[in-house]
Design an enzyme around this catalytic site. Sequence first.
Site, PDB file in Angstrom:
ATOM      1  N   MET A 277      -5.920  -0.520  -0.793  1.00  0.00           N
ATOM      2  CA  MET A 277      -5.171   0.498  -1.542  1.00  0.00           C
ATOM      3  C   MET A 277      -4.301  -0.138  -2.618  1.00  0.00           C
ATOM      4  SD  MET A 277      -3.959   3.468   1.107  1.00  0.00           S
ATOM      5  CE  MET A 277      -3.112   4.319  -0.238  1.00  0.00           C
TER       6      MET A 277
ATOM      7  N   SER B  16      12.944   1.567   2.909  1.00  0.00           N
ATOM      8  CA  SER B  16      11.846   1.746   1.962  1.00  0.00           C
ATOM      9  C   SER B  16      12.296   2.611   0.788  1.00  0.00           C
ATOM     10  CB  SER B  16      10.648   2.383   2.666  1.00  0.00           C
ATOM     11  OG  SER B  16       9.548   2.481   1.800  1.00  0.00           O
TER      12      SER B  16
ATOM     13  N   SER C 228      -8.930   2.324   3.481  1.00  0.00           N
ATOM     14  CA  SER C 228      -7.547   2.815   3.506  1.00  0.00           C
ATOM     15  C   SER C 228      -6.586   1.700   3.909  1.00  0.00           C
ATOM     16  CB  SER C 228      -7.403   3.989   4.477  1.00  0.00           C
ATOM     17  OG  SER C 228      -7.654   3.580   5.818  1.00  0.00           O
ATOM     18  N   SER C 229      -7.078   0.464   3.994  1.00  0.00           N
ATOM     19  CA  SER C 229      -6.217  -0.659   4.372  1.00  0.00           C
ATOM     20  C   SER C 229      -5.184  -0.912   3.273  1.00  0.00           C
ATOM     21  CB  SER C 229      -7.048  -1.914   4.599  1.00  0.00           C
ATOM     22  OG  SER C 229      -7.586  -2.392   3.381  1.00  0.00           O
ATOM     23  N   PHE C 230      -4.080  -1.509   3.653  1.00  0.00           N
ATOM     24  CA  PHE C 230      -2.983  -1.778   2.719  1.00  0.00           C
ATOM     25  C   PHE C 230      -3.478  -2.581   1.513  1.00  0.00           C
ATOM     26  CE2 PHE C 230       0.648  -4.213   1.147  1.00  0.00           C
ATOM     27  CZ  PHE C 230       1.624  -3.226   1.034  1.00  0.00           C
TER      28      PHE C 230
ATOM     29  N   LYS D 212       8.567   8.421   1.122  1.00  0.00           N
ATOM     30  CA  LYS D 212       8.427   7.055   1.618  1.00  0.00           C
ATOM     31  C   LYS D 212       8.059   6.992   3.098  1.00  0.00           C
ATOM     32  CE  LYS D 212       8.408   4.208  -0.539  1.00  0.00           C
ATOM     33  NZ  LYS D 212       7.139   3.792  -1.201  1.00  0.00           N
TER      34      LYS D 212
ATOM     35  N   TRP E 256      -0.814   6.697   2.075  1.00  0.00           N
ATOM     36  CA  TRP E 256      -1.737   6.177   3.085  1.00  0.00           C
ATOM     37  C   TRP E 256      -2.399   7.328   3.827  1.00  0.00           C
ATOM     38  CZ3 TRP E 256      -0.229   3.153   8.133  1.00  0.00           C
ATOM     39  CH2 TRP E 256      -1.371   2.528   8.656  1.00  0.00           C
TER      40      TRP E 256
ATOM     41  N   TYR F 177       4.362   7.142  11.580  1.00  0.00           N
ATOM     42  CA  TYR F 177       3.920   5.978  10.805  1.00  0.00           C
ATOM     43  C   TYR F 177       3.797   4.746  11.699  1.00  0.00           C
ATOM     44  CZ  TYR F 177       3.853   2.496   7.029  1.00  0.00           C
ATOM     45  OH  TYR F 177       3.505   1.477   6.183  1.00  0.00           O
TER      46      TYR F 177
ATOM     47  N   HIS G 209       6.613  17.033  -0.336  1.00  0.00           N
ATOM     48  CA  HIS G 209       7.823  16.517   0.322  1.00  0.00           C
ATOM     49  C   HIS G 209       8.823  17.640   0.564  1.00  0.00           C
ATOM     50  CE1 HIS G 209       6.660  12.414  -0.104  1.00  0.00           C
ATOM     51  NE2 HIS G 209       6.992  12.246  -1.363  1.00  0.00           N
TER      52      HIS G 209
END
Length: 281
Positions: free
Chosen positions: A219, A125, A214-216, A43, A48, A180, A98
């Site tokens: 995506m 998140s 790649s914008s929120f 998370k 992204w 981030y 991860h």
Amino acid sequence: MSDYTWFEGIPFPAFGVPKETLQNVCNKFVVKEEDLILLTYPKSGTNWLVEIVCLIQTKGDPKWTQSLPIWDRSPWIETDIGYDILIKKKGPWLMTSHLPMHLFSKSLFSSKAKVIYLIRDVLVSGYYFWGNSILAKKPDSLGTYVEWFLKGNVLYGSWFEHIRAWLTMRELDNFLLLYYEDMKKDTMGTVKKICDFLGKKLEPDELDLVLKYSSFQVMKENNMSNYSLMEKELILPGFTLMRKGTTGDWKNHFTVAQAEAFDKVFQEKMAGFPPGMFLWE
């Protein structure tokens, strides 16, 4: 905790992350010099980052990101499916993980393979994400999840230890540290930083395309990137991979006591790092 894959004292999702694969990654997998590894704690903005890197590689052309699922473009090395893709594919590899540092392939640390490590304050998140999937035990409240998180009793183990270990590589030339919060504040600056790290030269119009695709919102509407193709039995009604994509959301959820408890553990676990190293301090 139950229904997890336990490996070296750390819980992993039971679905898709078998102990045999974790053992193979740790002891057998050989990282190649030309590989690129995207590392995050869950998370942290992983997808992204994958999307941005994929679009940089295609100079902003979205055909690849809109035609192949994100987990096939950058396979997850600790999953059985991702590991199988990687060992059968000729390099160079783009891979995602991860995994905590001590469980990653030892070959990485004697190679010049490039690593991008992305950090984010993930607690809230993670609470919403894991609570709407069947991959993790569902907490009865945010307060319960805060207790689990501070003790490291969550999937992939302690966030604090994950960050602390991987940051020991931060001075190496083949390691790029990203935040981030910086990505949200100055996405173009972050894209350029990644391009410099990868030795990629993109023209201004190509950089604009990377930002656009790649914008929120793009995506969120791209079925190859929003995990809508994920097995339906793994998620609960109301699940969404991309909930807000914001920063500092903990301020809207934490009580004063929870904020103080988090800060206390954070200061203890992150002792020794330079002041201002973490943007949410």
